[in-house]
Enzyme design. Structure first.
Site, mmCIF file in Angstrom:
data_model
loop_
_atom_site.group_PDB
_atom_site.id
_atom_site.type_symbol
_atom_site.label_atom_id
_atom_site.label_comp_id
_atom_site.label_asym_id
_atom_site.label_seq_id
_atom_site.Cartn_x
_atom_site.Cartn_y
_atom_site.Cartn_z
ATOM 1 N N GLY A 82 0.849 -1.182 0.000
ATOM 2 C CA GLY A 82 0.000 0.000 0.000
ATOM 3 C C GLY A 82 0.884 1.230 0.000
ATOM 4 O O GLY A 82 2.054 1.163 0.408
ATOM 5 N N CYS A 132 6.192 -0.063 7.604
ATOM 6 C CA CYS A 132 5.851 1.076 6.747
ATOM 7 C C CYS A 132 7.036 1.407 5.857
ATOM 8 O O CYS A 132 8.177 1.433 6.328
ATOM 9 C CB CYS A 132 5.507 2.278 7.619
ATOM 10 S SG CYS A 132 5.089 3.758 6.678
ATOM 11 N N LEU A 133 6.771 1.674 4.580
ATOM 12 C CA LEU A 133 7.851 2.028 3.652
ATOM 13 C C LEU A 133 8.564 3.303 4.072
ATOM 14 O O LEU A 133 9.696 3.545 3.671
ATOM 15 C CB LEU A 133 7.281 2.208 2.234
ATOM 16 C CG LEU A 133 6.720 0.952 1.564
ATOM 17 C CD1 LEU A 133 6.092 1.313 0.226
ATOM 18 C CD2 LEU A 133 7.806 -0.106 1.395
ATOM 19 N N GLN A 137 3.448 9.824 0.868
ATOM 20 C CA GLN A 137 4.695 9.056 0.930
ATOM 21 C C GLN A 137 5.579 9.292 -0.287
ATOM 22 O O GLN A 137 6.756 8.904 -0.283
ATOM 23 C CB GLN A 137 4.408 7.560 1.071
ATOM 24 C CG GLN A 137 3.846 7.191 2.442
ATOM 25 C CD GLN A 137 3.704 5.702 2.583
ATOM 26 O OE1 GLN A 137 2.746 5.132 2.100
ATOM 27 N NE2 GLN A 137 4.673 5.057 3.206
ATOM 28 N N HIS A 148 -4.015 1.607 7.865
ATOM 29 C CA HIS A 148 -2.671 2.194 7.808
ATOM 30 C C HIS A 148 -2.607 3.346 6.798
ATOM 31 O O HIS A 148 -2.065 4.418 7.093
ATOM 32 C CB HIS A 148 -1.684 1.081 7.436
ATOM 33 C CG HIS A 148 -0.255 1.482 7.325
ATOM 34 N ND1 HIS A 148 0.707 1.085 8.232
ATOM 35 C CD2 HIS A 148 0.400 2.242 6.396
ATOM 36 C CE1 HIS A 148 1.880 1.598 7.872
ATOM 37 N NE2 HIS A 148 1.732 2.289 6.748
ATOM 38 N N GLU A 149 -3.195 3.124 5.613
ATOM 39 C CA GLU A 149 -3.113 4.153 4.561
ATOM 40 C C GLU A 149 -4.001 5.359 4.891
ATOM 41 O O GLU A 149 -3.611 6.505 4.627
ATOM 42 C CB GLU A 149 -3.493 3.564 3.198
ATOM 43 C CG GLU A 149 -2.649 2.373 2.726
ATOM 44 C CD GLU A 149 -1.155 2.586 2.832
ATOM 45 O OE1 GLU A 149 -0.686 3.744 2.749
ATOM 46 O OE2 GLU A 149 -0.433 1.588 3.025
ATOM 47 N N HIS A 151 -2.130 7.490 7.230
ATOM 48 C CA HIS A 151 -1.129 8.317 6.539
ATOM 49 C C HIS A 151 -1.752 9.643 6.084
ATOM 50 O O HIS A 151 -1.164 10.712 6.241
ATOM 51 C CB HIS A 151 -0.601 7.609 5.282
ATOM 52 C CG HIS A 151 0.634 6.800 5.514
ATOM 53 N ND1 HIS A 151 1.797 7.322 6.020
ATOM 54 C CD2 HIS A 151 0.895 5.482 5.289
ATOM 55 C CE1 HIS A 151 2.726 6.371 6.095
ATOM 56 N NE2 HIS A 151 2.197 5.237 5.660
#
Ligand SMILES: [Zn+2]
Length: 177
Positions: A47, A98-99, A52, A140-141, A144
């Site tokens: 995702g 997380c990226l 990001q 999670h997204e 963000h």
């Protein structure tokens, strides 16, 4: 085909403040979504939120499995998250990463099902219902886009540990071999 853009890391202000709603469903948005898919796949993520890659708009993309192993892929613009009521909510205590905090994982209880309502890149309404990893991803997204990282939901001590381990790993990256 989208362009792979660098992933913004924890500490960059764009990750720590709420994103703006999308108002135009145009070619610019389509190009952003293409770049987001390309960037997510290049980083091997499941995702990715627009901030990001440094774009403060309420858009995320996902490509991950539900609790039954079925794959789901798509984009949600201007998402609104719905979770089961507290009485019906079951928590999944799996690990999360997380990226934008690469290499780190921590257990974080999340609702095991979640629904997101929003729009696709053409402005058509979409509803995404998720279980398992997809439920975690949707939460999670959306976090963000509200300016929150998963580490912000960890107990303070655990959050510090994750950040310290991340800082240590970035130093190691730069060390000459
Ligand atoms: Zn993330």
């Amino acid at each position: 085909m989208g362009e792979v853009r660098p992933i913004v890391r924890v500490g960059d202000p764009v990750l720590h403040r709420p994103c703006e709603p999308v108002t135009g469903f145009d070619g610019e948005l389509a190009a952003l979504v293409a770049d987001m898919f390309a960037s997510m796949y290049a980083a091997e993520g499941v995702g990715l939120a627009a901030n990001q890659i440094g774009v403060p708009l309420r858009v995320f993309v996902y490509d991950c499995q539900d609790a039954d192993g079925r794959p789901h892929k798509g984009v949600v613009v201007n998402p609104a998250l719905e979770l089961p009521g507290l009485g019906e909510r079951r928590l999944d205590a799996g690990d999360e990463g997380c990226l934008s905090v690469p290499g780190q994982y921590a257990p974080l209880p999340r609702a095991d099902r979640a629904t997101v309502r929003g729009f696709d890149a053409e402005g058509e309404p979409v509803v995404v219902e998720g279980t398992g990893l997809l439920a975690r991803c949707l939460q999670h997204e959306t976090d963000h886009l509200d300016g929150h990282l998963y580490i912000d939901r960890l107990p303070a001590k655990r959050r510090k540990q994750v950040l310290a381990a991340y800082e240590e790993s970035t130093k190691a990256d730069k060390a000459p071999l």
